[in-house]
Motif scaffolding. Structure first.
Motif, PDB file in Angstrom:
ATOM      1  N   GLU A 183       0.520  -0.950   0.002  1.00  0.00           N
ATOM      2  CA  GLU A 183      -0.004  -0.096  -0.068  1.00  0.00           C
ATOM      3  C   GLU A 183       0.926   1.362   0.270  1.00  0.00           C
ATOM      4  N   VAL A 184       0.419   2.007  -0.827  1.00  0.00           N
ATOM      5  CA  VAL A 184       1.322   3.439  -0.850  1.00  0.00           C
ATOM      6  C   VAL A 184       1.496   4.160   0.370  1.00  0.00           C
ATOM      7  N   GLY A 185       2.379   4.088   0.782  1.00  0.00           N
ATOM      8  CA  GLY A 185       2.618   4.582   2.359  1.00  0.00           C
ATOM      9  C   GLY A 185       3.364   4.144   3.207  1.00  0.00           C
ATOM     10  N   GLU A 186       3.455   2.693   2.807  1.00  0.00           N
ATOM     11  CA  GLU A 186       4.454   1.740   3.781  1.00  0.00           C
ATOM     12  C   GLU A 186       6.214   1.585   3.326  1.00  0.00           C
ATOM     13  N   ILE A 187       6.287   1.259   4.394  1.00  0.00           N
ATOM     14  CA  ILE A 187       7.767   1.761   5.056  1.00  0.00           C
ATOM     15  C   ILE A 187       8.430   0.589   4.307  1.00  0.00           C
ATOM     16  N   VAL A 188       9.502   0.901   3.230  1.00  0.00           N
ATOM     17  CA  VAL A 188      10.375  -0.652   2.622  1.00  0.00           C
ATOM     18  C   VAL A 188      11.777   0.548   2.487  1.00  0.00           C
ATOM     19  N   LEU A 189      12.629  -0.563   2.020  1.00  0.00           N
ATOM     20  CA  LEU A 189      13.891  -0.350   2.697  1.00  0.00           C
ATOM     21  C   LEU A 189      14.646  -1.428   1.144  1.00  0.00           C
ATOM     22  N   ALA A 190      15.657  -0.134   0.683  1.00  0.00           N
ATOM     23  CA  ALA A 190      15.805  -0.440  -1.447  1.00  0.00           C
ATOM     24  C   ALA A 190      17.780  -1.052  -0.331  1.00  0.00           C
ATOM     25  N   VAL A 191      18.030  -2.369  -0.752  1.00  0.00           N
ATOM     26  CA  VAL A 191      19.117  -2.500  -0.397  1.00  0.00           C
ATOM     27  C   VAL A 191      20.272  -2.487  -2.025  1.00  0.00           C
ATOM     28  N   GLY A 192      21.175  -2.551  -1.589  1.00  0.00           N
ATOM     29  CA  GLY A 192      22.534  -2.914  -3.323  1.00  0.00           C
ATOM     30  C   GLY A 192      23.437  -2.473  -2.264  1.00  0.00           C
ATOM     31  N   ASN A 193      24.569  -2.118  -4.413  1.00  0.00           N
ATOM     32  CA  ASN A 193      25.815  -1.432  -4.383  1.00  0.00           C
ATOM     33  C   ASN A 193      25.756  -0.604  -4.859  1.00  0.00           C
ATOM     34  N   PRO A 194      24.950   0.684  -4.451  1.00  0.00           N
ATOM     35  CA  PRO A 194      25.347   2.018  -5.382  1.00  0.00           C
ATOM     36  C   PRO A 194      26.438   2.401  -5.562  1.00  0.00           C
ATOM     37  N   PHE A 195      26.917   2.972  -6.393  1.00  0.00           N
ATOM     38  CA  PHE A 195      28.391   3.606  -6.923  1.00  0.00           C
ATOM     39  C   PHE A 195      29.833   2.269  -6.335  1.00  0.00           C
ATOM     40  N   GLY A 196      29.027   1.099  -6.606  1.00  0.00           N
ATOM     41  CA  GLY A 196      29.668  -0.209  -6.106  1.00  0.00           C
ATOM     42  C   GLY A 196      30.003  -0.088  -4.137  1.00  0.00           C
ATOM     43  N   LEU A 197      29.758   0.337  -3.793  1.00  0.00           N
ATOM     44  CA  LEU A 197      29.350   0.652  -2.492  1.00  0.00           C
ATOM     45  C   LEU A 197      28.311  -0.317  -1.910  1.00  0.00           C
ATOM     46  N   VAL A 214       6.461   4.608 -17.780  1.00  0.00           N
ATOM     47  CA  VAL A 214       7.739   5.237 -17.789  1.00  0.00           C
ATOM     48  C   VAL A 214       8.680   4.982 -18.847  1.00  0.00           C
ATOM     49  N   GLY A 215       8.589   3.916 -20.100  1.00  0.00           N
ATOM     50  CA  GLY A 215      10.191   3.878 -20.409  1.00  0.00           C
ATOM     51  C   GLY A 215      11.247   2.501 -20.717  1.00  0.00           C
ATOM     52  N   ILE A 216      10.634   1.867 -19.442  1.00  0.00           N
ATOM     53  CA  ILE A 216      11.678   1.285 -19.533  1.00  0.00           C
ATOM     54  C   ILE A 216      11.439  -0.435 -19.754  1.00  0.00           C
ATOM     55  N   ALA A 217      10.406  -0.816 -20.010  1.00  0.00           N
ATOM     56  CA  ALA A 217      10.700  -2.405 -20.795  1.00  0.00           C
ATOM     57  C   ALA A 217       9.001  -1.837 -21.077  1.00  0.00           C
ATOM     58  N   ASP A 218       8.790  -3.042 -21.491  1.00  0.00           N
ATOM     59  CA  ASP A 218       7.931  -3.616 -22.690  1.00  0.00           C
ATOM     60  C   ASP A 218       6.307  -3.627 -21.471  1.00  0.00           C
ATOM     61  N   TYR A 219       6.294  -4.710 -20.430  1.00  0.00           N
ATOM     62  CA  TYR A 219       6.025  -4.995 -19.366  1.00  0.00           C
ATOM     63  C   TYR A 219       5.914  -4.347 -18.471  1.00  0.00           C
ATOM     64  N   GLU A 220       4.847  -3.142 -17.747  1.00  0.00           N
ATOM     65  CA  GLU A 220       5.791  -2.388 -17.022  1.00  0.00           C
ATOM     66  C   GLU A 220       4.057  -2.413 -15.973  1.00  0.00           C
ATOM     67  N   ASP A 221       4.592  -2.708 -14.403  1.00  0.00           N
ATOM     68  CA  ASP A 221       3.702  -2.133 -13.437  1.00  0.00           C
ATOM     69  C   ASP A 221       4.111  -2.495 -12.180  1.00  0.00           C
ATOM     70  N   PHE A 222       5.684  -0.762 -12.373  1.00  0.00           N
ATOM     71  CA  PHE A 222       6.369  -0.095 -10.958  1.00  0.00           C
ATOM     72  C   PHE A 222       5.937  -0.105  -9.856  1.00  0.00           C
ATOM     73  N   ILE A 223       7.185  -0.534  -9.199  1.00  0.00           N
ATOM     74  CA  ILE A 223       6.412   0.054  -7.733  1.00  0.00           C
ATOM     75  C   ILE A 223       7.201   1.810  -7.320  1.00  0.00           C
ATOM     76  N   GLN A 224       6.461   2.704  -7.587  1.00  0.00           N
ATOM     77  CA  GLN A 224       7.561   3.714  -6.686  1.00  0.00           C
ATOM     78  C   GLN A 224       7.657   3.939  -4.965  1.00  0.00           C
ATOM     79  N   THR A 225       8.636   4.432  -5.245  1.00  0.00           N
ATOM     80  CA  THR A 225       9.385   4.480  -4.248  1.00  0.00           C
ATOM     81  C   THR A 225      10.284   6.211  -3.638  1.00  0.00           C
ATOM     82  N   ASP A 226      10.445   6.775  -2.996  1.00  0.00           N
ATOM     83  CA  ASP A 226      11.282   6.738  -2.792  1.00  0.00           C
ATOM     84  C   ASP A 226      12.518   7.011  -1.907  1.00  0.00           C
ATOM     85  N   ALA A 227      12.672   5.408  -1.374  1.00  0.00           N
ATOM     86  CA  ALA A 227      13.882   5.090  -1.329  1.00  0.00           C
ATOM     87  C   ALA A 227      15.203   5.166  -2.431  1.00  0.00           C
TER      88      ALA A 227
END
Length: 488
Positions: A183-197, A214-227
Motif C-alpha cells: 500500500e502507498v505509504g508503507e515503509i520499505v528498504l532498498a538494499v544494493g551496491n550503489p556506486f560499488g559501495l 515509464v519507458g523502461i520495459a515493455d511490461y511495466e507495473d512498477f512500484i515507485q519509492t522514495d528510498a
C-alpha cells in the motif's frame, strides 16, 4: 535656573525609563535562558526512536547476506566519426565524400557493476537484464567476500529481468513477499551496491504502485519509492518491514544521473512468475486473451454512456482467439479480471500476461449498460507475436525495441503535438541500427509509410526483406530527419 531644573527633571525621567527597560529585559531573558537550559528529550521519545532504529537494524542485518554484487565485462564496438575538418561542405566540395567516411569500428572491454538478490539456496540470483546484457564475463561477490563466476540462465528484456546461476549451495536467501498487498505509504528498504559501495541500505516509503508508461520495459507495473536508489542499485532488493522481497530495484528518474527522490522497482509477484518460467521452461510463457484494448477517455466515456465506471475498452478481438471464444465483442468494457479492477490497459495486459495458459478466468464486462460475467480460457501468446514484440526480425530493424507514444512520454520528451510515431526504447549493440538510432528517437515513417502505433510498426517491419535497405523518417533533437538503414 529654570532651564537647569527642566533639564534635571528630564534627565531623571529618562534614567527612570531606562532602568525600567533594563529590568523588563532581564526579566524577559531570564525565563528564556532557563527554558533553554531545562529542555530535555523525554525517555518515551528516546525509547520509541530506539525501538524503530533497532527494528530497522534487525531487518537490514537479516536481508543483507542475500544481496550480492555483480560485476561484468563486455566487448563494446565504437564507431569512430569522420574527421570533423572534412565534414565542412567547403572541403567536401573539393576533396570529395571519401574523407567523410566512417572509420572502422574498434573494440574495447567495458566494465560495469550492479546488484542481485539470492532467491534460492542453490545459487539462483535475480537481477536486471541491463546489468548482465551482452556480458562476456560475470562475477558475483557474496556478502562473505566469496566470489563466483555467474552464468545467465535466462533473460526477459520485456520486463528487464535476468536469472543468474552460481555453483554454490546453502546460500542465504530472501523470502518472497506479496507485492499485490503493498500500500502507498508503507515503509520499505532498498538494499544494493550503489556506486560499488557494497551492502548499502536506504529507507523510504512506497510512493505509488502500478506505475506504467515509464519507458523502461515493455511490461511495466512498477512500484515507485522514495528510498534512495542510485547507479549500481539496479537488480537489488526492495523489502518490506518483514524483510520480504517485494520488488527488484530497476531504475531512477533523474535529470542528473543521481538520486532525486523517485525510484522504480519491479513487483515481486511479476519477478517470481518470470523466474519460475525461465528456470523451468527456459523461456517466458505469457498468457494471451486475443484482444486489443485502449484507455477510456472522457470523450469515450460520454459516447459509451459511462457514469463513473472505469475499465478498458475492447477495440478489436482476434479471430478464433480466447476472447472471441469466451464471447467478448468489440465495444465491450472490461471492468474486472478475476475480481480485480482493470482501470488501465497496461495493468490489464500484465494481469493476462502473468496468467498460465490453459487456466480459466472470469471477466466482468459492461455491454450496452448491462454488466455480464464471461469465462475465458487463457491461451499462450503466439510465437510470431512474441518475436514481433522483441524486434527479432531478419532485416535492418532487428534488435530495435519500440513502444507506443503516450501523452505522458511525449510530455517528458518535450515532443511537439504534430509528431506521431513510435518511441525507440532500446537498440541492441549488434543491430544494424546501432549507432544510428538511439533511445528517445521517434520513428514516424518506414519506407514512406506512416507509423502510428507499435502494431503498425510490426506489420510494416515484418514485410521488409532481410537484404532490403530501409528509409526511416525520425524525429530527434527538435526536427525530423531521413535515415537509411542497411544490413551491410
Amino acid at each position: 535656573m529654570l532651564r537647569f531644573k527642566v533639564f534635571r527633571t528630564s534627565l531623571q525621567v529618562y534614567m527612570t525609563v531606562l532602568s525600567l527597560g533594563l529590568v523588563l529585559l532581564l526579566n524577559m531573558s531570564a525565563p528564556a535562558a532557563s527554558f533553554a537550559a531545562e529542555q530535555k528529550i523525554s525517555g518515551q521519545s528516546v525509547e520509541s526512536l530506539t525501538r524503530i532504529g533497532r527494528a530497522l537494524a534487525e531487518i537490514s542485518a537479516a536481508v543483507k547476506p542475500a544481496i550480492v554484487n555483480i560485476s561484468t565485462t563486455r566487448t563494446v564496438k565504437i564507431t569512430g566519426g569522420a574527421d570533423p575538418f572534412f565534414d565542412d561542405p567547403f572541403f567536401r566540395r573539393f576533396f570529395g565524400d571519401r574523407y567523410g567516411r566512417q572509420k572502422q569500428p574498434k573494440e574495447h572491454k567495458s566494465a560495469a557493476m550492479g546488484s542481485g538478490v539470492i532467491v534460492s539456496s542453490e545459487g539462483y540470483i535475480i537481477t536486471n537484464y541491463h546489468v548482465v546484457k551482452d556480458a562476456d564475463e560475470i562475477k558475483v561477490l557474496l556478502s562473505d567476500k566469496r566470489e563466483f563466476a555467474g552464468k545467465v540462465i535466462g533473460s526477459d528484456p520485456k520486463t528487464e529481468l535476468s536469472v543468474v546461476k552460481i555453483e554454490a549451495n546453502g546460500l542465504p536467501t530472501l523470502k518472497w513477499g506479496d507485492s499485490d498487498a503493498l500500500e502507498v505509504g508503507e515503509i520499505v528498504l532498498a538494499v544494493g551496491n550503489p556506486f560499488g559501495l557494497n551492502q548499502t541500505v536506504t529507507m523510504g516509503i512506497v510512493s505509488a504502485v502500478g506505475r506504467a508508461n515509464v519507458g523502461i520495459a515493455d511490461y511495466e507495473d512498477f512500484i515507485q519509492t522514495d528510498a534512495a536508489i542510485n547507479p549500481g542499485n539496479s537488480g537489488g532488493a526492495l523489502v518490506n518491514v518483514r524483510g520480504e522481497l517485494v520488488g527488484i530495484n530497476t531504475a531512477i528518474f533523474s535529470t542528473s544521473g543521481g538520486y532525486q527522490g523517485v525510484g522504480f522497482a519491479i513487483p515481486s509477484n511479476m519477478v517470481k512468475s518470470i523466474m519460475d518460467s525461465l528456470v523451468s521452461k527456459g523461456k517466458v510463457i505469457r498468457g494471451w486473451l486475443g484482444v486489443s484494448i485502449q484507455s477510456i477517455t472522457p470523450e469515450l466515456a460520454k459516447q459509451f454512456n459511462l457514469k463513473g465506471e472505469k475499465g478498458v475498452l475492447v477495440s478489436d478481438v482476434s479471430e478464433n482467439g480466447p476472447a472471441e471464444k469466451a464471447g467478448l465483442k468489440r465495444g465491450d468494457i472490461i471492468v474486472e479480471y478475476d475480481g480485480k479492477r482493470t482501470d488501465e490497459p497496461n495493468q490489464f495486459r500484465n494481469m493476462v500476461a502473468n496468467t498460465s495458459p490453459g487456466e480459466e478466468h472470469s471477466l466482468k464486462v459492461l455491454r450496452n449498460d448491462e454488466v455480464i460475467t464471461l469465462k475465458a480460457t487463457i491461451g499462450e501468446l503466439p510465437a510470431d507475436m512474441q518475436q514481433a514484440e522483441a524486434g527479432a526480425y531478419e532485416n535492418a530493424l532487428r534488435g530495435i525495441s519500440v513502444q507506443d507514444m503516450t501523452a505522458d512520454i511525449a510530455r517528458k520528451l518535450n515532443l511537439p503535438a504534430r509528431v506521431k510515431g513510435v518511441i525507440v526504447n532500446d537498440v541492441d549493440e549488434n543491430s544494424p541500427a546501432a549507432g544510428v538510432l538511439a533511445q528517445g528517437d521517434v520513428i514516424q515513417e518506414i519506407n514512406r509509410k506512416k507509423v502510428g502505433s507499435v502494431k503498425e510498426y510490426q506489420e510494416i517491419t515484418a514485410g521488409i526483406k532481410k537484404d532490403e535497405n530501409i528509409l526511416l523518417l525520425v524525429f530527434r533533437g527538435g526536427s525530423s530527419v531521413y535515415i537509411t538503414l542497411s544490413v551491410k
